[in-house]
Write a protein that holds these residues in place. Sequence first.
Motif, PDB file in Angstrom:
ATOM      1  N   SER A  60       0.836  -1.401  -0.054  1.00  0.00           N
ATOM      2  CA  SER A  60      -0.096   0.166   0.064  1.00  0.00           C
ATOM      3  C   SER A  60       0.925   1.395  -0.068  1.00  0.00           C
ATOM      4  N   ARG A  62       2.235   4.507  -0.767  1.00  0.00           N
ATOM      5  CA  ARG A  62       2.234   5.673  -1.910  1.00  0.00           C
ATOM      6  C   ARG A  62       1.652   4.860  -3.137  1.00  0.00           C
ATOM      7  N   CYS A  63       0.660   4.142  -2.864  1.00  0.00           N
ATOM      8  CA  CYS A  63      -0.190   3.447  -3.775  1.00  0.00           C
ATOM      9  C   CYS A  63      -1.766   3.803  -3.934  1.00  0.00           C
ATOM     10  N   ASN A  68      -3.809  -0.604  -5.485  1.00  0.00           N
ATOM     11  CA  ASN A  68      -3.234  -1.570  -4.358  1.00  0.00           C
ATOM     12  C   ASN A  68      -3.943  -2.661  -4.534  1.00  0.00           C
ATOM     13  N   ASP A  71      -2.662  -4.746  -7.650  1.00  0.00           N
ATOM     14  CA  ASP A  71      -1.275  -5.183  -7.371  1.00  0.00           C
ATOM     15  C   ASP A  71      -1.244  -6.576  -6.460  1.00  0.00           C
ATOM     16  N   THR A  85       2.725  -1.445  -9.065  1.00  0.00           N
ATOM     17  CA  THR A  85       3.201  -0.179  -9.338  1.00  0.00           C
ATOM     18  C   THR A  85       3.465   0.480  -7.867  1.00  0.00           C
ATOM     19  N   THR A  86       3.924  -0.314  -6.808  1.00  0.00           N
ATOM     20  CA  THR A  86       4.525   0.057  -5.599  1.00  0.00           C
ATOM     21  C   THR A  86       6.031  -0.313  -5.701  1.00  0.00           C
ATOM     22  N   TYR A  87       6.796  -0.049  -4.482  1.00  0.00           N
ATOM     23  CA  TYR A  87       8.237  -0.359  -4.540  1.00  0.00           C
ATOM     24  C   TYR A  87       8.514  -1.644  -4.402  1.00  0.00           C
ATOM     25  N   ASN A  90       8.369  -3.812  -1.161  1.00  0.00           N
ATOM     26  CA  ASN A  90       6.770  -3.946  -0.694  1.00  0.00           C
ATOM     27  C   ASN A  90       6.522  -5.142  -1.554  1.00  0.00           C
TER      28      ASN A  90
END
Length: 199
Positions: A60, A62-63, A68, A71, A85-87, A90
Motif C-alpha cells: 500500500s 504511496r499506492c 493497491n 497489485d 505499481t509500488t516499491y 514491498n
Amino acid sequence: MILTVEEMAKNVSKVYYGSSDWEKFEGSQWYYRASQAVSQLASRYGLSLNTTANVVAALSPRCPWQSNLRDAENVIKFKQEAVVTTYHNNLRIACQVLSGMVFRLNGPKTSAFAELLENPDADVVCIDTHAISVALGYKATDERINQYGKGYGNDRVRQAYRIVSCEVGVKPSTVQAICWVSWRDRIKGLGGRKIEAVV
C-alpha cells in the motif's frame, strides 16, 4: 517548525469540522468497504483474511487504493513475477507474507492498515502521508514524512488523531478516514495548493 501534539490536533480538527456531510459519510464507511473488498479477494483465492489484509497492506505505501487491490491480486496470482505499481521491496514483503515467512507487518503504517482491513473496528490509527499532511496543515515533504512516519513522530501524530476522536465521539480510524477523504478532495480542488492551517 516542529508542531506540538495539541497544534497537530487543531489542524486535524479543522479538516474534520470542515468536511462535508458526504465526506463524513464516505470516510465513516471507508474501512468497512475496504475490508469487504479484501475479504472478497481472500475468498476468491482461498486465503485467510489475515494473510490477504497483510498482502494488501504491504503493497500500500504511496499506492492508490484501486491500484493497491490490483497489485495484491497480481501478487497472489504471480508471486515474485507480479508487476506492481509500488516499491520492489514491498513486493518482496508481500511475497513473504504469502509464503508464511512473515505473519505480521512491522511498519507503523502498514501494520495499522492491515489490522483495519481485517477488522474495521480495531482501535488503531493508520498514519500515512495524507494523515501526516492533515496534522501538519500542509502537503508534507519527504523530509516531514520521514520525520513523522515512524517512531516518536508517528506516535505524536496518532495522539493528535486520538485527541480529536475523543472530542467528536467517533473512532480514531474514522477521524483519519474522514480527514483523508476531505484532504484528498481539497487537494484535487486546489491543485495541490496549501490549505490554511490553524497553526
